[in-house]
Design a protein around this motif. Structure first.
Motif, PDB file in Angstrom:
ATOM      1  N   TYR A  86       0.806  -1.218   0.000  1.00 17.19           N
ATOM      2  CA  TYR A  86       0.000   0.000   0.000  1.00 17.19           C
ATOM      3  C   TYR A  86       0.838   1.267   0.000  1.00 17.19           C
ATOM      4  CZ  TYR A  86      -3.829  -3.168   0.659  1.00 17.19           C
ATOM      5  OH  TYR A  86      -4.735  -4.179   0.483  1.00 17.19           O
ATOM      6  N   GLY A  87       2.113   1.145   0.315  1.00 17.96           N
ATOM      7  CA  GLY A  87       3.032   2.256   0.149  1.00 17.96           C
ATOM      8  C   GLY A  87       3.027   3.311   1.236  1.00 17.96           C
ATOM      9  N   LEU A  88       3.899   4.236   1.024  1.00 21.13           N
ATOM     10  CA  LEU A  88       4.144   5.324   1.962  1.00 21.13           C
ATOM     11  C   LEU A  88       2.899   6.178   2.182  1.00 21.13           C
ATOM     12  CD1 LEU A  88       6.533   6.531   3.544  1.00 21.13           C
ATOM     13  CD2 LEU A  88       6.992   7.963   1.568  1.00 21.13           C
ATOM     14  N   TRP A 115      11.064  12.109   8.730  1.00 17.31           N
ATOM     15  CA  TRP A 115      10.451  13.345   8.228  1.00 17.31           C
ATOM     16  C   TRP A 115       9.296  13.029   7.275  1.00 17.31           C
ATOM     17  CZ3 TRP A 115      10.164  14.710   3.147  1.00 17.31           C
ATOM     18  CH2 TRP A 115      11.020  14.054   2.254  1.00 17.31           C
ATOM     19  N   GLN A 116       9.431  11.978   6.473  1.00 17.95           N
ATOM     20  CA  GLN A 116       8.328  11.577   5.591  1.00 17.95           C
ATOM     21  C   GLN A 116       7.142  11.088   6.415  1.00 17.95           C
ATOM     22  OE1 GLN A 116      10.588   8.693   3.287  1.00 17.95           O
ATOM     23  NE2 GLN A 116      10.214   9.926   1.441  1.00 17.95           N
ATOM     24  N   PHE A 117       7.446  10.267   7.402  1.00 14.70           N
ATOM     25  CA  PHE A 117       6.430   9.758   8.311  1.00 14.70           C
ATOM     26  C   PHE A 117       5.684  10.916   8.974  1.00 14.70           C
ATOM     27  CE2 PHE A 117       5.315   8.833  12.689  1.00 14.70           C
ATOM     28  CZ  PHE A 117       4.535   7.705  12.568  1.00 14.70           C
ATOM     29  N   LEU A 118       6.420  11.846   9.533  1.00 17.66           N
ATOM     30  CA  LEU A 118       5.833  12.959  10.277  1.00 17.66           C
ATOM     31  C   LEU A 118       4.921  13.805   9.398  1.00 17.66           C
ATOM     32  CD1 LEU A 118       5.679  14.520  12.935  1.00 17.66           C
ATOM     33  CD2 LEU A 118       7.685  15.811  12.187  1.00 17.66           C
ATOM     34  N   VAL A 119       5.371  14.132   8.206  1.00 19.53           N
ATOM     35  CA  VAL A 119       4.561  14.969   7.313  1.00 19.53           C
ATOM     36  C   VAL A 119       3.255  14.273   6.944  1.00 19.53           C
ATOM     37  CG1 VAL A 119       4.471  15.947   4.977  1.00 19.53           C
ATOM     38  CG2 VAL A 119       6.490  16.319   6.403  1.00 19.53           C
TER      39      VAL A 119
END
Length: 143
Positions: A86-88, A115-119
């Motif tokens: 299902y991806g990021l 940072w990707q997770f947080l956004v």
């Protein structure tokens, strides 16, 4: 003190503990607290709770060889496969009950960049709380 209560309720609700922050949020709206401040506090607390899940997921694999480790290698492999499938962008749905908390945990297991997770998590959770507030204010204005 009220805002702090909402912050910690939202934070705990985002961890693997079963708790809901929506009832407190709507109650505070009915008591005429600032919708903007409530939105900021709830979003911040809930996002931080998800960050705790991410960190625990990131660190948990160091103990996977222990007998008490709660996940089998098969369970971890299945979860990783689902996450990759299902991806990021699935992190936008970290607010969804039942699947959201494990999703943030396995994002840590998968070593998703913080940072990707947080956004992505913050966007999803902020939109969710905005929708709850909008719906509650719509009901308040009807009375």
């Amino acid at each position: 003190m009220i805002y702090l209560s909402l912050f910690f309720t939202a934070l705990i609700a985002a961890t693997l503990f079963p708790l809901s922050s929506e009832a407190l949020l709507v109650t505070l709206l009915y008591q005429h607290y600032s919708p903007l401040l409530l939105w900021l506090v709830a979003t911040s607390g809930n996002t931080l709770g998800s960050c705790i899940n991410w960190y625990l997921g990131k660190e948990c694999l160091r103990w996977q060889e222990k007998k008490w480790f709660p996940f089998s290698p098969e369970q971890l492999a299945r979860a990783q496969q689902q996450f990759q499938r299902y991806g990021l962008l699935s992190l936008l749905f970290a607010w969804v009950p039942v699947i959201g908390d494990p999703l943030t945990f396995f994002a840590g297991v998968m070593r998703i960049r913080f940072w990707q997770f947080l956004v992505l998590v913050a966007i999803g959770k902020s939109l969710r709380y905005a929708a709850i507030i909008a719906a509650a204010l719509g009901l308040i204005n009807q009375f």
